[in-house]
Scaffold this motif. Structure first.
Motif: not given
Length: 403
Positions: A173-180, A182-184, A267-268, A271-273
């Motif tokens: 899933r990539v929807e929030t700013v932090w996901e955009r 960090i995830v890719p 982000l937290s 970060w844990r993931m």
């Protein structure tokens, strides 16, 4: 040449090597191999380990029950000591949606030497085996949503290409700013460490994506899965390596019809993931940790610092060398951003994301030495040296290293 220029040149050479010699890791065209549908479809048992997954189960489980599979398939939901009613919710979803048969079972607390997920997988495989002798096992997570044709395409690829293990990296899933941000990059870094093209040919490199793994039952038995990897925190890589070492043929690629619905809005949570397993990936080795952090700085941070610093200082060579490295880095990241349908202007920000990953990795080591390194959903697993001493038949701690 100044010292900074020498460092920038070394960084640029690293990027040229990564671009051309690291299995073309940056390309995103590794998808399911050609599929010739079999005349007789093999039986499949879908095993779903789940611990406190009530918030994502209403999306993931119906997608499995709705699989349009021509052969016989059943779903086995393993409620791993959930406190949120995951098992009861699974039964209610099956009653509402119908589709493939569903069995809900619980393994009890894992014994010493087992991670909770692998103990749940073992129990699910045993229950499925008692129900019927499935030829293939689909190991998937509760937060993974499959398009209706997903299982059919996985099996067709496995049978048509004579593969013992077929795994797809679910689109996260990539929807929030932090996901955009960090995830890719998470998938990009994974592919850099385990180039898919190297995985999919004979050789030592092996990895899988734990959210979607189709494995031939005979191959699992030959490799003693999951017993052989029962202590592994990074279980998907360990599983693939064990199957490949036992003579199995494996394949890993990016998914088109398999998606993770688990949210990481803050982000937290991201970060844990990352931090829960980053130090385990480094075999809990301080020298490897130092080398990794230094490598992240050299490869990802030096180019933009050299480019900007050279421009400010009027050093044309330093600026040009840093800019060239930054351009190559940015270019290799663009395909992953396209795959995730994200704006391409995020690509030059990869050095910032790499700094975040460096901090997560360092924090993973700190948490490990505080006794909380491999903690997940209320369970904390011992250090590998403690496991090896207590369980000498377990796989060696070094089995989780990239090769």
């Amino acid at each position: 040449m100044t010292l900074w220029t020498v460092i920038a040149v070394v960084s640029l050479l690293c990027w040229l090597w990564l671009l051309l010699a690291q299995g073309f890791f940056w390309r995103t065209d590794v998808r399911l191999p050609p599929r010739a549908e079999p005349d007789t479809w093999p039986t499949v048992a879908v095993v779903v380990p789940a611990r406190d997954e009530a918030h994502v189960l209403p999306v993931g489980l119906p997608s499995l029950l709705a699989q349009e599979y021509p052969g016989r398939a059943e779903v086995f939901l393993v409620d791993d000591g959930s406190s949120d009613g995951t098992g009861a919710l699974g039964r209610a979803i099956a009653d509402e949606h119908g589709g493939l048969p569903l069995t809900v079972t619980s393994p009890g607390e894992p014994p010493a030497g087992w991670t909770g997920k692998l103990w749940a997988v073992r129990h699910g495989m045993a229950v499925a085996s008692a129900a019927y002798q499935a030829e293939y096992l689909l190991l998937t997570d509760a937060d993974i949503a499959h398009e209706p044709s997903s299982l059919r395409e996985l099996v067709a690829s496995a049978v048509g290409s004579d593969l013992d293990l077929v795994s797809q990296m679910a689109r996260l899933r990539v929807e929030t700013v932090w996901e955009r941000l960090i995830v890719p990059a998470f998938v990009y870094f994974f592919a850099q460490l385990y180039p898919f093209r190297w995985i999919n040919r004979p050789g030592r490199t092996a990895a899988a994506a734990g959210g979607c793994v189709l494995i031939r039952r005979a191959a699992a038995e030959r490799a003693r899965i999951p017993e052989a990897i029962r202590h592994a925190v990074i279980d998907d890589v360990s599983l693939a390596r064990t199957v490949k070492r036992s003579g199995g043929r494996i394949w890993l690629g990016l998914a088109d019809r398999v998606d993770s619905v688990r949210p990481y809005p803050r982000l937290s949570e991201l970060w844990r993931m990352v931090s829960r397993s980053a130090y385990a990936q480094l075999r809990h080795s301080p020298p490897l940790l130092m080398a990794t952090l230094a490598g992240l700085l050299l490869v990802y941070v030096v180019p933009p610092v050299a480019a900007v610093g050279g421009a400010v200082a009027g050093d044309a060579v330093l600026c040009a060398t840093g800019a060239a490295g930054w351009v190559v880095m940015t270019g290799t990241y663009l395909p992953m951003l396209r795959y995730y349908r994200q704006p391409l202007w995020l690509a030059p920000l990869l050095p910032f994301t790499a700094l975040l990953y460096a901090a997560m990795t360092a924090d993973s080591a700190v948490q490990h030495y505080r006794g909380r390194g491999a903690a997940w959903k209320g369970r904390t697993y011992p250090r590998p040296d403690q496991e090896a001493a207590a369980f000498p038949t377990a796989a060696a701690p070094g089995d989780d290293r990239p090769e």
